[in-house]
Scaffold this active site. Structure first.
Site, PDB file in Angstrom:
ATOM      1  N   TYR A 284     -14.979  -4.893  17.218  1.00 17.73           N
ATOM      2  CA  TYR A 284     -15.311  -6.304  17.040  1.00 17.73           C
ATOM      3  C   TYR A 284     -14.886  -7.075  18.291  1.00 17.73           C
ATOM      4  O   TYR A 284     -13.705  -7.174  18.591  1.00 17.73           O
ATOM      5  CB  TYR A 284     -14.584  -6.864  15.807  1.00 17.73           C
ATOM      6  CG  TYR A 284     -15.221  -8.118  15.249  1.00 17.73           C
ATOM      7  CD1 TYR A 284     -15.806  -9.076  16.073  1.00 17.73           C
ATOM      8  CD2 TYR A 284     -15.246  -8.338  13.880  1.00 17.73           C
ATOM      9  CE1 TYR A 284     -16.396 -10.205  15.557  1.00 17.73           C
ATOM     10  CE2 TYR A 284     -15.842  -9.473  13.347  1.00 17.73           C
ATOM     11  CZ  TYR A 284     -16.409 -10.405  14.191  1.00 17.73           C
ATOM     12  OH  TYR A 284     -16.993 -11.525  13.666  1.00 17.73           O
ATOM     13  N   TYR A 332     -25.280  -9.186  21.798  1.00 20.29           N
ATOM     14  CA  TYR A 332     -26.343  -8.645  20.907  1.00 20.29           C
ATOM     15  C   TYR A 332     -26.611  -9.638  19.779  1.00 20.29           C
ATOM     16  O   TYR A 332     -27.658 -10.286  19.714  1.00 20.29           O
ATOM     17  CB  TYR A 332     -25.898  -7.268  20.441  1.00 20.29           C
ATOM     18  CG  TYR A 332     -26.385  -6.718  19.119  1.00 20.29           C
ATOM     19  CD1 TYR A 332     -27.742  -6.613  18.802  1.00 20.29           C
ATOM     20  CD2 TYR A 332     -25.457  -6.230  18.193  1.00 20.29           C
ATOM     21  CE1 TYR A 332     -28.142  -6.062  17.581  1.00 20.29           C
ATOM     22  CE2 TYR A 332     -25.853  -5.665  16.992  1.00 20.29           C
ATOM     23  CZ  TYR A 332     -27.192  -5.592  16.679  1.00 20.29           C
ATOM     24  OH  TYR A 332     -27.577  -5.050  15.488  1.00 20.29           O
TER      25      TYR A 332
END
Lengths: 386, 131
Positions: A284, A332
């Site tokens: 993350y 992304y």
């Protein structure tokens, strides 16, 4: 689990990403149906549902929307770590027979709905620490991560250039992922990161993840059933979790040695594997500092050494340490709770479906989700179909 | 706001910086709670902090999160000599000269959201202690 995993991941899917003008539930349902289709299952096969993020009854509401009456639900609330926790919970549920097939599905329209600001304060609620911290006006979630970055720089000599490399590397991967928000934007340079506005020092805007719309979903079922499905099943080799605080910034036990140390240790022990056994890593990346802290916790480098570790470009495409091969939350997509997208990319890498960004021969993938303000941690190790 | 939180903020009207102490095991903690997180005792009281500590970390906030503060301001974690860490501001400092582990000293700032003219609550901010 490592001796004979009897539960497997059999389907993954993303919804439309970026700026969608859909509502969150539409994105969630779209991702869910794509994951179910990917598995070669039908909606009626799903008897377990896990999600969180919206409303009072997140998993019940998703079930209602899909017309399901599940035997088992889970709406663990641990931000981006939730999705790795859901996998562990689903393994237990399927293993014990509470249900047979679990759908995890997330959706958020936080970009088009303008409901999220990383430099905002909406995540500070009426928890007890808020009475002592809100009067000092921290940006949440950004400022706690910035405090960690300042301390990491002080203790270890980490530099802004090293932090920037994390964002640059993520962009390089995103340029290989047509689904990525930054796919067509061209490369990012260290200098562009360093000259972007500082929001909460030492972090610049380009040290922060995106805010996008998007949904993601994962389907799990028994390894027995998985063998007859459309795609090769992905094994769950190990899992570990650790929650060491919630929203109290001063309550964080250690700003530079996070709970990821504990979750990683537990996951490696369960899998019977170590850092050297991992072929591809999905972490993350809420902020660039999150990645450095997590690389150290996962023992891919020595404590304090993550800055120099990434600085040589080894995490970029073609490097020795492929990291966040989707482009990550930095380039992304990041509709909040990025944890589900870590799993989607790991599964695609293990199946050999990642096209231009495929890591050849990837057999073991590690995903690490971080929730809140370095609050919740979950590490999951996945293995290629055998 | 919880009862202990009220008590803590009320003390700031008299420029008292309280730290919660367990009467059973002596553990000190911030934020104050209804029990001791070390031994679980609910017999918790207060000590007055001397107001000295060290700057553990800081961040210059460049977009204000509050109508009460103009950016930039210095958000900080300070370790009090009494053994607890608290979120606060560093005031009257050139951010470029700030370093972690610098000694700091409490500097009371009137709470911007308190209408009481006689005895307003105060924010325990900190200033760098001259060496």
């Amino acid at each position: 689990m490592s001796d004979g995993p009897d539960v497997a991941i059999v389907g993954v899917g993303e919804s439309d990403l970026g700026m969608t003008d859909k509502i969150a539930t539409e994105l969630q349902v779209q991702a869910a149906m794509r994951a179910i289709e990917d598995a070669g299952l039908s909606l009626r096969d799903v008897d377990g549902v896990a999600t969180n993020g919206s409303g009072t009854f997140p998993a019940s509401s998703l079930s209602e929307e899909l017309g399901l009456t599940p035997a088992w639900i889970d709406d663990t609330s641990a931000g981006g770590a939730s999705w790795l926790m859901f996998i562990a919970d689903a393994v237990a549920a399927i293993h014990t027979g509470a249900c047979t097939t679990v759908l995890l599905a997330y959706g958020s329209n936080q970009r088009s709905g303008r409901t999220r600001s990383l430099g905002g304060t909406q995540f500070v609620r009426n928890d007890p620490p808020a009475a002592f911290e809100v009067p000092f006006a921290p940006l949440v979630p950004l400022s706690p991560y910035a405090l960690a970055a300042t301390r990491h720089m002080h203790e270890f000599g980490t530099t802004s250039e090293q932090l920037a490399e994390v964002a640059v590397s993520a962009r390089e991967w995103a340029l290989k992922n047509p689904a990525a928000f930054r796919y067509g934007d061209g490369p990012l340079t260290i200098d562009e990161v360093l000259t972007s506005p500082i929001v909460s020092s030492p972090l610049h805007t380009r040290d922060c993840c995106l805010v996008t719309d998007g949904g993601g979903a994962v389907v799990l079922t028994s390894a027995d059933r998985a063998r007859s499905l459309r795609k090769p099943p992905v094994s769950i080799l190990g899992y570990g979790g650790c929650v060491d605080h919630a929203w109290g910034i001063a309550a964080t036990p250690d700003l530079v040695r996070t709970g990821a140390w504990n979750s990683a240790r537990r996951a490696y022990a369960m899998a019977g594997l170590g850092p050297a056994d991992i072929d591809v890593v999905q972490l993350y990346d809420s902020f660039t500092i999150t990645v450095l802290l997590t690389l150290e916790a996962l023992q891919f480098c020595e404590p304090g050494e993550a800055g120099p570790f990434v600085a040589d470009g080894r995490t970029r495409p073609g490097g020795a340490f492929p990291l966040n091969t989707s482009g990550g939350g930095l380039s992304y997509c990041h509709p909040g709770q990025f944890g589900v997208f870590l799993v989607i990319e790991a599964v695609r890498q293990l199946r050999g479906e990642s096209a231009d960004r495929q890591i050849l021969g990837a057999e073991v993938a590690l995903c690490h989700g971080t929730g809140g303000i370095l609050s919740q941690h979950a590490t999951t190790i996945l293995g290629r179909p055998r | 706001m919880s009862l202990v939180a009220d008590m803590w903020w009320e003390a700031t009207r008299d420029l008292r910086l309280l730290v919660q102490r367990c009467e059973q095991c002596g553990h000190r903690q911030h934020h104050p709670r209804s029990l001791c997180t070390h031994c679980g005792s609910t017999d918790v009281g207060w000590v007055d902090a001397a107001g000295a500590g060290q700057l553990f970390s800081f961040t210059v906030v460049c977009r204000s999160a509050s109508s009460h503060f103009d950016a930039p301001y210095v958000l900080a974690l300070v370790d009090l000599d009494e053994g607890v860490r608290m979120l606060t501001h560093i005031v009257d400092a050139d951010p470029d000269t700030l370093r972690c582990d610098h000694p700091v000293r409490v500097r009371w700032v009137r709470h911007p959201d308190d209408a009481d003219q006689e005895r307003p609550r105060h924010l325990p901010c900190f200033a760098i202690k001259e060496q």
